[in-house]
Scaffold this active site. Sequence first.
Site, PDB file in Angstrom:
ATOM      1  N   GLN A 142      -7.448   1.105 -10.875  1.00  0.00           N
ATOM      2  CA  GLN A 142      -7.393   0.084  -9.835  1.00  0.00           C
ATOM      3  C   GLN A 142      -8.378   0.340  -8.710  1.00  0.00           C
ATOM      4  O   GLN A 142      -8.652  -0.548  -7.903  1.00  0.00           O
ATOM      5  CB  GLN A 142      -5.977  -0.018  -9.270  1.00  0.00           C
ATOM      6  CG  GLN A 142      -5.563   1.174  -8.413  1.00  0.00           C
ATOM      7  CD  GLN A 142      -4.125   1.085  -7.940  1.00  0.00           C
ATOM      8  OE1 GLN A 142      -3.198   1.363  -8.705  1.00  0.00           O
ATOM      9  NE2 GLN A 142      -3.922   0.702  -6.686  1.00  0.00           N
ATOM     10  N   CYS A 148      -1.695  -2.097  -7.573  1.00  0.00           N
ATOM     11  CA  CYS A 148      -0.977  -1.442  -8.661  1.00  0.00           C
ATOM     12  C   CYS A 148       0.038  -2.372  -9.304  1.00  0.00           C
ATOM     13  O   CYS A 148       0.325  -2.274 -10.504  1.00  0.00           O
ATOM     14  CB  CYS A 148      -0.283  -0.188  -8.153  1.00  0.00           C
ATOM     15  SG  CYS A 148       0.875  -0.508  -6.790  1.00  0.00           S
ATOM     16  N   HIS A 280       4.365   2.479  -4.920  1.00  0.00           N
ATOM     17  CA  HIS A 280       3.415   2.418  -6.028  1.00  0.00           C
ATOM     18  C   HIS A 280       4.101   1.889  -7.279  1.00  0.00           C
ATOM     19  O   HIS A 280       5.272   2.197  -7.542  1.00  0.00           O
ATOM     20  CB  HIS A 280       2.837   3.813  -6.285  1.00  0.00           C
ATOM     21  CG  HIS A 280       1.730   3.842  -7.279  1.00  0.00           C
ATOM     22  ND1 HIS A 280       0.655   2.981  -7.235  1.00  0.00           N
ATOM     23  CD2 HIS A 280       1.520   4.631  -8.377  1.00  0.00           C
ATOM     24  CE1 HIS A 280      -0.171   3.249  -8.234  1.00  0.00           C
ATOM     25  NE2 HIS A 280       0.337   4.243  -8.943  1.00  0.00           N
ATOM     26  N   ASN A 301      -0.257   5.343 -15.552  1.00  0.00           N
ATOM     27  CA  ASN A 301      -0.691   5.048 -14.196  1.00  0.00           C
ATOM     28  C   ASN A 301      -1.972   4.223 -14.238  1.00  0.00           C
ATOM     29  O   ASN A 301      -2.510   3.935 -15.314  1.00  0.00           O
ATOM     30  CB  ASN A 301      -0.899   6.356 -13.419  1.00  0.00           C
ATOM     31  CG  ASN A 301      -0.811   6.171 -11.925  1.00  0.00           C
ATOM     32  OD1 ASN A 301      -0.754   5.051 -11.412  1.00  0.00           O
ATOM     33  ND2 ASN A 301      -0.818   7.267 -11.194  1.00  0.00           N
TER      34      ASN A 301
END
Length: 337
Positions: A142, A148, A280, A301
Amino acid sequence: MALTLNTNVIVFLFMILGTWASLAMSRTLHEAAMVEKHEQWMVQHGRTYEDQAEKEMRFEIFKQNLEFIENFNKAGNRSYSLSINQFSDLTDEEFLASHTGYKLIHAQSRISTTSFSYENQTEVPSSLNWREQGAVTDVKDQGSCGCCWAFSAVAAMEGITKIKKGTLISLSEQQLLDCSTNGNYGCNGGLMNNAFEYIIDNQGLTSESNYEYQEMQGNCQTQMELVAQIQSYQKVPRNNEEALLQAVAKQPVSIAIDASGIKSYSGGIFDGDCGTNLNHAVTIIGYGSETDGTEFWLIKNSWGETWGEDGYIKMKRNADAAEGLCGLAMDASYPIA
């Protein structure tokens, strides 16, 4: 007697001076080694600074981060390790401000908060990795855009599309960034549920190749071929890791976490210091346990493959707190195709 005393004093003074000189030399060598490591790190990550003042400031932050990492690993009393990475010249505050983006800003939801289709799922595998089922695309990055939420929603949708349709397609985060604006705020944060709402209303999402990620919010492009659709989405019951397990056994699941302790994570099962200040969004794509019985969630992630275990993190499963480690069981959801 006076001569002997003076000689002893002189010897003592020389010993002190020698110790000071040795310490000064040690500090100088340590500082020089730190400077060299910073220079090497800058080359590795392509980092440049505006001027010497900024470079010196960033070096001090890098040094503090590196010393913390080295002391942590040297202690050797945790189930995970740390390492320097692309974030090592950022303070924790700067890092969280620029590389997370989960923000609890609600839009009107069309789903019932009690709806959970997997509640009767009693038989679940002892371990599962949706990568091995071909339902997970490569790790994405990102960058310094706080979106996110878009990457988490897309990863979950990519997973269920593969599971239901048999084809793994890398879908467009940029479309969500530009077009999902009801309760989402581009690089300034948002929620996966609001992203799912947009995809439903838009009757689908286009591919990454059709609508490439730009690391910034732009104008919404509407003339795009829609390559994947979802019918609805559901929430996993809050603060319930057993329900979360039932859902992940069927598909990848979007979750929110407190990312305050994972900036320098490099491997192992994270069981470190974090709270429940959700900031997040990530995606659980599996679970399992180590030979010593420690259970973990396998999480994708959106910080690139150089972070963590090739872009993934293992987080302790079935933590003592009902909300899960770092609040991972507080806000989980999944799309239905």
